[in-house]
Enzyme design. Structure first.
Site, short mmCIF file in Angstrom:
data_model
loop_
_atom_site.label_atom_id
_atom_site.label_comp_id
_atom_site.label_asym_id
_atom_site.label_seq_id
_atom_site.Cartn_x
_atom_site.Cartn_y
_atom_site.Cartn_z
N SER A 166 -9.17 1.87 2.80
CA SER A 166 -8.22 2.63 2.00
C SER A 166 -7.21 1.76 1.28
CB SER A 166 -7.49 3.64 2.88
OG SER A 166 -6.80 2.99 3.93
N SER A 226 -10.14 -0.81 6.62
CA SER A 226 -9.36 -0.54 5.41
C SER A 226 -8.61 -1.73 4.84
CB SER A 226 -8.35 0.60 5.69
OG SER A 226 -9.03 1.82 5.83
N LYS A 232 0.84 -1.20 0.00
CA LYS A 232 0.00 0.00 0.00
C LYS A 232 0.87 1.25 0.00
CE LYS A 232 -3.72 1.97 2.90
NZ LYS A 232 -4.50 1.71 4.13
#
Length: 532
Positions: free
Chosen positions: A206, A230, A131
């Protein structure tokens, strides 16, 4: 993050604002907006892409497969698919190929037995994606914030360093929502990520770029973080596995934005992957010294576990109703556990789950043990040290001139208008403690709780703006501090992933991880896009 608002009025205002913004977005798309085809029509044809990280590492260690061939297979897949899904936002292919060649050379010189090599490098040569919010040396670390677009990581986040030491080879970094605060992964630097099962649908946030990258077989293991779902929402929307560990087990160091104050108790870094058998080895590596807090070496006899389930939150007016297809999928799991496994399964009604959003937002808004409040969300949006005006940013957004996304602007506006409510905090803190006590006593050290991952399957792009609170189905377990594994359960009638959350008591991660492996064997786990 969204942690910075309070009070019931703001709930209504944001919901109304989101509704109208959603209508505008739909109108724009209806008149000349970009048109995307529905599905990735090219399923995986390369066998190397259909192996777990554990399997790949074993083949590489045993010199049955060259690491460079594995890396090249993944690079080819990424070049073929990533232009559609926009999951990986920055490649490091040349570095990855050099590292793959180094692995192959290392194995030519090192003829230790497989067990010894596995202990040293459990993920030797395995492709990894990370990420973008995490530091990966030489890669951007902006979290989608335009004023950080030139920030390049000079070192690795703790978990990234541990995975690299275990032999994993990063292929690139993956997309996220701006400042990791929304459940659609879109920002002004990298654009929007698309669901590999239907490009018109979201990937979640996210850690959404990570979710769709793994689901599209562009990577095999990945790193995500979770403060309100997330990891689990992207894992659910993209039909893969994701684990939110017990708090304090895996280091959060080396990501932006970094949770501070009481929020540190709710932010968890964890593994994301296509195959359940990778979860435990990944967690062992990522946890480092923190692994001592868990009981991963304990054998789990699934027949002896007590299973509890709840099909929805009890009827919160803030959230959507749970889709019937998701309820039916959950009931199939319950029936299977009862009839095939022969386990004890009990339906429960936890009345306070109806206040999941209020519990999450209240705990996220609390002061730390030192009495200090969390960093203001609007302060993270400063442009070169100068504070921004959320209202002015909204005006600029309407004119197409803002460098921020509308969810970020909306959250900044709400933070500016409303103050922290001490009485409301006391009320919901007491409710949270009561719910946690009820769950911990119910689950003990031999129970798991099955709960919906989200009220709907992956919605279409922009729809989350009209349903801003649906994330509370995952967020409540951050507030409660419980470990959760997100498990895929096949596809619905429209070809979108189904799934379920498996929850356990504190530091009983081994139970949810064992259930994940069982559900994968029973219901098939990840389904390759394009095969339905």
């Amino acid at each position: 993050m969204a942690s910075l608002f309070t009070a019931r009025i703001r709930f209504r205002l944001l919901q109304v604002m989101g509704f109208f913004i959603g209508l505008v977005g739909q109108a724009v798309r209806a008149f000349g907006g970009p048109k995307l085809g529905s599905m990735i029509t090219r399923p995986v044809s390369e066998p190397l892409l259909l192996l777990s990280g554990v399997q790949l590492a074993k083949l590489i260690r045993q010199r049955k497969v060259k690491c460079i061939d594995v890396i090249q297979a993944y690079i080819s897949r990424i070049m073929d698919v990533n232009p559609l899904i926009n999951g990986i936002v920055k490649y490091r292919f040349e570095e990855a190929k050099k590292e793959a060649h180094a692995v192959d050379m290392k194995l030519l010189e090192n003829w230790e037995d497989d067990a010894t090599l596995e202990k040293k490098w459990p993920f030797l040569g395995v492709p990894l994606t990370v990420k973008e919010a995490f530091q990966l040396q030489g890669m951007p670390n902006s979290s989608g914030l335009v004023n950080r677009r030139n920030v390049i990581s000079k070192t690795d986040a703790t978990v990234v360093a541990l995975l690299k030491e275990a032999g994993a080879i990063p292929l690139g970094i993956t997309n996220c929502s701006e400042l990791c605060m929304w459940y659609e992964s879109s920002n002004k630097i990298y654009g929007r990520s698309n669901n590999p099962y239907d490009l018109q649908h979201i990937v979640g946030g996210s850690s959404g770029g990570e979710g769709c990258t793994l689901a599209a077989a562009c990577s095999v293991i990945g790193v995500g973080s979770d403060i309100g779902g997330s990891i689990r929402m992207p894992a659910f929307f993209n039909g893969i596995f994701g684990h939110k560990p017990s708090p304090g087990v895996v280091s959060n160091q080396g990501q932006f934005p970094m949770a501070k104050g009481v929020q540190e108790l709710f932010l968890c870094t964890g593994p994301m992957c296509r195959y359940a058998e990778d979860l435990v080895p990944m967690l062992r590596v990522m946890a480092g010294p923190g692994i001592k807090k868990l009981k991963l070496d304990e054998k789990v006899n699934l027949k002896d576990l007590k299973f509890y389930w709840m099909e929805h939150d009890g009827g919160s007016l803030l959230m959507s109703r749970v889709d019937q297809e998701l309820i039916m999928a959950q009931k199939k799991v319950v029936a299977h556990l009862e009839t095939v496994l022969g386990a004890s399964v009990q339906h429960v009604k936890l009345k306070q789950m109806k206040y999941s959003f209020q519990l999450w937002i209240t705990m996220m808004s609390a002061k730390g043990h030192d009495g200090k409040e969390a960093v203001k969300f609007v302060d993270l949006l400063n442009s070169h040290g100068k504070p921004i005006s959320p209202l002015w940013e909204l005006i600029k957004w309407c004119l197409g001139l803002s460098v921020h996304t509308i969810p970020v602007i909306g959250l900044a506006l709400m933070e500016e208008k409303f103050k922290y409510d001490t009485e409301k905090y006391k009320k919901f803190k007491a409710m949270k403690e009561s719910l946690l006590k009820e769950l911990v006593e119910m689950l003990g050290d031999d129970g798991v709780f099955l709960y919906p991952s989200h009220p709907t399957v992956a919605p279409k792009h922009h729809v989350p703006l009209t349903r801003p609170y649906n994330f509370a189905y995952t967020g409540v377990f951050n507030a409660l501090g419980l470990p959760v594994t997100q498990c895929p359960l096949g596809l619905n009638t429209k070809g979108l992933p189904l799934g379920i959350q498996v929850v356990a008591g504190p530091f009983n991660d081994h139970l949810t991880l064992a259930v994940a492996q069982y559900l994968e064997k029973s219901f098939g786990g990840w389904v390759c896009p394009g095969k339905f």
